[in-house]
Design a protein around this motif. Structure first.
Motif, mmCIF file in Angstrom:
data_model
loop_
_atom_site.group_PDB
_atom_site.id
_atom_site.type_symbol
_atom_site.label_atom_id
_atom_site.label_comp_id
_atom_site.label_asym_id
_atom_site.label_seq_id
_atom_site.Cartn_x
_atom_site.Cartn_y
_atom_site.Cartn_z
ATOM 1 N N GLU A 72 0.834 -1.214 0.000
ATOM 2 C CA GLU A 72 0.000 0.000 0.000
ATOM 3 C C GLU A 72 0.868 1.263 0.000
ATOM 4 O OE1 GLU A 72 -3.360 0.014 -0.097
ATOM 5 O OE2 GLU A 72 -3.424 -2.170 -0.146
ATOM 6 N N THR A 74 4.044 1.607 -0.887
ATOM 7 C CA THR A 74 4.853 1.746 -2.092
ATOM 8 C C THR A 74 4.017 2.236 -3.261
ATOM 9 O OG1 THR A 74 6.336 -0.022 -1.341
ATOM 10 C CG2 THR A 74 6.412 0.553 -3.677
ATOM 11 N N TYR A 75 2.842 1.633 -3.450
ATOM 12 C CA TYR A 75 1.969 2.079 -4.530
ATOM 13 C C TYR A 75 1.490 3.511 -4.303
ATOM 14 C CZ TYR A 75 1.480 -2.064 -7.446
ATOM 15 O OH TYR A 75 1.718 -3.091 -8.327
ATOM 16 N N ASN A 138 -5.905 -5.504 -9.713
ATOM 17 C CA ASN A 138 -5.439 -4.415 -10.580
ATOM 18 C C ASN A 138 -6.556 -3.548 -11.135
ATOM 19 O OD1 ASN A 138 -2.740 -4.982 -10.325
ATOM 20 N ND2 ASN A 138 -2.538 -6.018 -12.306
ATOM 21 N N LEU A 141 -6.028 0.215 -11.329
ATOM 22 C CA LEU A 141 -5.014 0.558 -12.330
ATOM 23 C C LEU A 141 -5.618 0.506 -13.727
ATOM 24 C CD1 LEU A 141 -1.942 -1.457 -10.978
ATOM 25 C CD2 LEU A 141 -2.268 1.013 -10.882
#
Length: 206
Positions: A72, A74-75, A138, A141
């Motif tokens: 979480e 890092t994204y 995903n 995204l």
């Protein structure tokens, strides 16, 4: 990719608690990048952070939650960096190219994060043995990329094509770019990103 373990309505953490959690996550990233997911025990992470394993257990329910929070975090940092680069852009072509080149620019300075992220995504599993992350997580995204492609089609910049197919292909190409870079550390990541942006732009152009 919000963690499923995050309590709803949880009382806000203090600055010290947030700082300690950040320290633990930073050590987790470095340990995973060095020894891999399987060998990244809580004891080894605690030793790297210079704390007891009990401190980790106080802040995180276990290794799984810690790994989820690393993902979480890092994204979140990637999204913040990319959105900052995309601010003020108006054309779909600019947004498309910047989305690819900005994420590469950000990750070039965060190799350990990229390696750790790859290890977690390919190893962390749910209680029933299924991968915790993958195409099934995903969706946000894909929808964000579809928004760029949809804009390009509406303005006439892009030809007609299936938005989901292009979004999935786009994300897979970006993921492969980073996987190749980790395997080949001397590879020019930013040049790769520029070539990839050229390729996808030409594939979409009206």
């Amino acid at each position: 990719m919000r963690s499923e373990n995050e309590p709803v309505g949880q009382k806000g953490r203090s600055f010290i608690e947030e700082a300690r959690r950040a320290q633990i996550m930073a050590s987790t990233i470095e340990v995973i990048a060095e020894v891999g997911f399987a060998q990244a025990s809580l004891a080894r992470i605690a030793q790297h952070a210079g704390i007891s394993k009990g401190v980790i257990s106080y802040h995180f329910a276990g290794k799984d939650e810690l790994m989820e929070q690393v993902v979480e975090h890092t994204y979140g940092a990637i999204i913040e960096a990319v959105m900052a680069k995309m601010e003020g852009l108006t054309t779909a072509t600019e947004l498309l190219r910047t989305q690819i080149t900005a994420v590469a620019e950000h990750m070039r300075g965060h190799r350990s994060q990229n390696r750790a992220l790859g290890e977690i995504l390919t190893n962390l599993r749910t209680a029933d043995g299924e991968l915790r992350y993958g195409m099934h997580t995903n969706e946000e995204l894909y929808q964000a990329l579809e928004g760029i492609y949809r804009l390009g089609q509406s303005t006439g910049e892009f030809r007609s094509f299936d938005l989901r197919v292009m979004a999935v292909t786009h994300q897979a190409a970006v993921d492969s770019m980073f996987a190749y870079w980790i395997t080949h550390p001397d590879h020019d990541l930013e040049a790769h990103a520029k070539e990839l942006a050229d390729l996808i732009e030409r594939a979409c152009r009206a």
